[in-house]
Motif scaffolding. Sequence first.
Motif, PDB file in Angstrom:
ATOM      1  N   GLY A  66       0.822  -1.197   0.000  1.00 41.80           N
ATOM      2  CA  GLY A  66       0.000   0.000   0.000  1.00 41.80           C
ATOM      3  C   GLY A  66       0.855   1.246   0.000  1.00 41.80           C
ATOM      4  N   VAL A  67       0.184   2.353  -0.068  1.00 38.61           N
ATOM      5  CA  VAL A  67       0.833   3.650  -0.063  1.00 38.61           C
ATOM      6  C   VAL A  67       1.195   4.005   1.372  1.00 38.61           C
ATOM      7  N   ASP A  68       2.337   4.625   1.544  1.00 40.03           N
ATOM      8  CA  ASP A  68       2.767   5.101   2.855  1.00 40.03           C
ATOM      9  C   ASP A  68       2.516   6.610   2.900  1.00 40.03           C
ATOM     10  N   VAL A  69       1.906   7.093   3.977  1.00 39.07           N
ATOM     11  CA  VAL A  69       1.586   8.514   4.090  1.00 39.07           C
ATOM     12  C   VAL A  69       2.833   9.379   3.948  1.00 39.07           C
ATOM     13  N   GLU A  70       3.993   8.876   4.329  1.00 42.41           N
ATOM     14  CA  GLU A  70       5.238   9.642   4.205  1.00 42.41           C
ATOM     15  C   GLU A  70       5.620   9.905   2.752  1.00 42.41           C
ATOM     16  N   ASP A  71       5.062   9.123   1.812  1.00 42.02           N
ATOM     17  CA  ASP A  71       5.323   9.351   0.392  1.00 42.02           C
ATOM     18  C   ASP A  71       4.859  10.736  -0.050  1.00 42.02           C
ATOM     19  N   TYR A  72       3.966  11.360   0.722  1.00 45.82           N
ATOM     20  CA  TYR A  72       3.400  12.665   0.374  1.00 45.82           C
ATOM     21  C   TYR A  72       4.107  13.827   1.072  1.00 45.82           C
ATOM     22  N   ALA A  73       5.232  13.579   1.710  1.00 50.08           N
ATOM     23  CA  ALA A  73       5.906  14.587   2.536  1.00 50.08           C
ATOM     24  C   ALA A  73       6.173  15.901   1.803  1.00 50.08           C
ATOM     25  N   ASP A  74       6.475  15.849   0.520  1.00 44.83           N
ATOM     26  CA  ASP A  74       6.820  17.061  -0.224  1.00 44.83           C
ATOM     27  C   ASP A  74       5.648  17.665  -0.989  1.00 44.83           C
ATOM     28  N   SER A  75       4.458  17.128  -0.795  1.00 45.81           N
ATOM     29  CA  SER A  75       3.309  17.606  -1.575  1.00 45.81           C
ATOM     30  C   SER A  75       2.713  18.876  -0.966  1.00 45.81           C
ATOM     31  N   GLU A  76       2.049  19.627  -1.813  1.00 43.11           N
ATOM     32  CA  GLU A  76       1.394  20.888  -1.442  1.00 43.11           C
ATOM     33  C   GLU A  76      -0.072  20.828  -1.861  1.00 43.11           C
ATOM     34  N   PRO A  77      -0.933  21.594  -1.253  1.00 43.68           N
ATOM     35  CA  PRO A  77      -0.716  22.472  -0.108  1.00 43.68           C
ATOM     36  C   PRO A  77      -0.583  21.654   1.173  1.00 43.68           C
ATOM     37  N   ARG A  78       0.101  22.191   2.137  1.00 45.40           N
ATOM     38  CA  ARG A  78       0.331  21.511   3.403  1.00 45.40           C
ATOM     39  C   ARG A  78      -0.965  21.417   4.202  1.00 45.40           C
ATOM     40  N   LEU A  79      -1.213  20.244   4.773  1.00 46.22           N
ATOM     41  CA  LEU A  79      -2.380  20.034   5.625  1.00 46.22           C
ATOM     42  C   LEU A  79      -1.924  19.916   7.075  1.00 46.22           C
ATOM     43  N   ASP A  80      -2.509  20.737   7.917  1.00 44.28           N
ATOM     44  CA  ASP A  80      -2.376  20.583   9.360  1.00 44.28           C
ATOM     45  C   ASP A  80      -3.803  20.499   9.872  1.00 44.28           C
ATOM     46  N   ILE A  81      -4.182  19.346  10.416  1.00 43.10           N
ATOM     47  CA  ILE A  81      -5.592  19.169  10.774  1.00 43.10           C
ATOM     48  C   ILE A  81      -6.039  20.151  11.850  1.00 43.10           C
ATOM     49  N   ALA A  82      -5.145  20.588  12.720  1.00 40.39           N
ATOM     50  CA  ALA A  82      -5.536  21.569  13.744  1.00 40.39           C
ATOM     51  C   ALA A  82      -5.941  22.886  13.091  1.00 40.39           C
ATOM     52  N   GLU A  83      -5.166  23.333  12.105  1.00 38.87           N
ATOM     53  CA  GLU A  83      -5.503  24.570  11.397  1.00 38.87           C
ATOM     54  C   GLU A  83      -6.769  24.383  10.564  1.00 38.87           C
ATOM     55  N   TYR A  84      -6.863  23.241   9.879  1.00 39.49           N
ATOM     56  CA  TYR A  84      -7.994  23.041   8.977  1.00 39.49           C
ATOM     57  C   TYR A  84      -9.321  22.976   9.738  1.00 39.49           C
ATOM     58  N   PHE A  85      -9.359  22.217  10.819  1.00 41.74           N
ATOM     59  CA  PHE A  85     -10.626  21.970  11.497  1.00 41.74           C
ATOM     60  C   PHE A  85     -10.954  22.949  12.618  1.00 41.74           C
ATOM     61  N   ALA A  86     -10.084  23.914  12.909  1.00 46.64           N
ATOM     62  CA  ALA A  86     -10.428  24.920  13.913  1.00 46.64           C
ATOM     63  C   ALA A  86     -11.605  25.745  13.381  1.00 46.64           C
ATOM     64  N   GLY A  87     -12.664  25.860  14.168  1.00 48.84           N
ATOM     65  CA  GLY A  87     -13.854  26.583  13.744  1.00 48.84           C
ATOM     66  C   GLY A  87     -14.916  25.628  13.234  1.00 48.84           C
ATOM     67  N   THR A  88     -15.690  26.081  12.253  1.00 47.71           N
ATOM     68  CA  THR A  88     -16.832  25.313  11.732  1.00 47.71           C
ATOM     69  C   THR A  88     -16.506  24.748  10.354  1.00 47.71           C
ATOM     70  N   THR A  89     -16.777  23.482  10.192  1.00 46.27           N
ATOM     71  CA  THR A  89     -16.572  22.782   8.921  1.00 46.27           C
ATOM     72  C   THR A  89     -17.831  21.976   8.619  1.00 46.27           C
ATOM     73  N   ARG A  90     -18.165  21.859   7.358  1.00 48.00           N
ATOM     74  CA  ARG A  90     -19.286  21.021   6.939  1.00 48.00           C
ATOM     75  C   ARG A  90     -18.776  20.009   5.933  1.00 48.00           C
ATOM     76  N   ALA A  91     -19.342  18.785   5.988  1.00 50.57           N
ATOM     77  CA  ALA A  91     -18.965  17.739   5.037  1.00 50.57           C
ATOM     78  C   ALA A  91     -20.214  17.079   4.468  1.00 50.57           C
ATOM     79  N   TRP A  92     -20.084  16.625   3.239  1.00 47.72           N
ATOM     80  CA  TRP A  92     -21.132  15.881   2.563  1.00 47.72           C
ATOM     81  C   TRP A  92     -20.536  14.527   2.215  1.00 47.72           C
ATOM     82  N   GLY A  93     -21.273  13.444   2.496  1.00 46.15           N
ATOM     83  CA  GLY A  93     -20.680  12.138   2.275  1.00 46.15           C
ATOM     84  C   GLY A  93     -21.666  11.074   1.843  1.00 46.15           C
ATOM     85  N   MET A  94     -21.087   9.920   1.521  1.00 48.68           N
ATOM     86  CA  MET A  94     -21.887   8.748   1.144  1.00 48.68           C
ATOM     87  C   MET A  94     -21.149   7.490   1.562  1.00 48.68           C
ATOM     88  N   VAL A  95     -21.938   6.443   1.807  1.00 48.98           N
ATOM     89  CA  VAL A  95     -21.416   5.116   2.122  1.00 48.98           C
ATOM     90  C   VAL A  95     -21.787   4.214   0.959  1.00 48.98           C
TER      91      VAL A  95
END
Length: 176
Positions: free
Chosen positions: A21-50
Amino acid sequence: MTRSLRISFFILLFLLAGCAGVDVEDYADSEPRLDIAEYFAGTTRAWGMVQDYSGEVQRRFTVDIQGTYENDTLTLDESFVFSDGETDRRVWTFERVDEHRWIGTANDVDGQVEAHQYGHVFHMRYPLDIEIDGRMISFTMDDWMYLQPDGRLINRTAMRKFGFTLGEITLVFEKI
């Protein structure tokens, strides 16, 4: 080779391919940078399906998330509304270990979950019991989030049992 030896060889190759499988570290140099603390601070909405193993959509839902980040602790209070009117709530608490690692817990997840973020990707794997047709079934959730250049976050989760993917969850998150 005998026929049974060839069959055994192909079964072994199939099983080994399932372990790769893919290792998350393979994406180390990819952009834009994701920091979940920055992304999810405040209000977020998601739409999904199973979707089930065949790809057929079984459920659709929205999630409203209130996120707070204080003292290296991210709390995500998730309120789900399914298309059939059912509601659910999950509260995640993530403790930042370092730049790339988090330890998470949730009200409906057994034990601690180790999560990793590199580049534009966040990954975690955890056990989750889900009620299906009146009985609880334990799945391993293999959860991958990918930050897009426009700020949306795409989440793909494989629901596995005995190493086989029996369902998938897809979500798209947007900051409100």
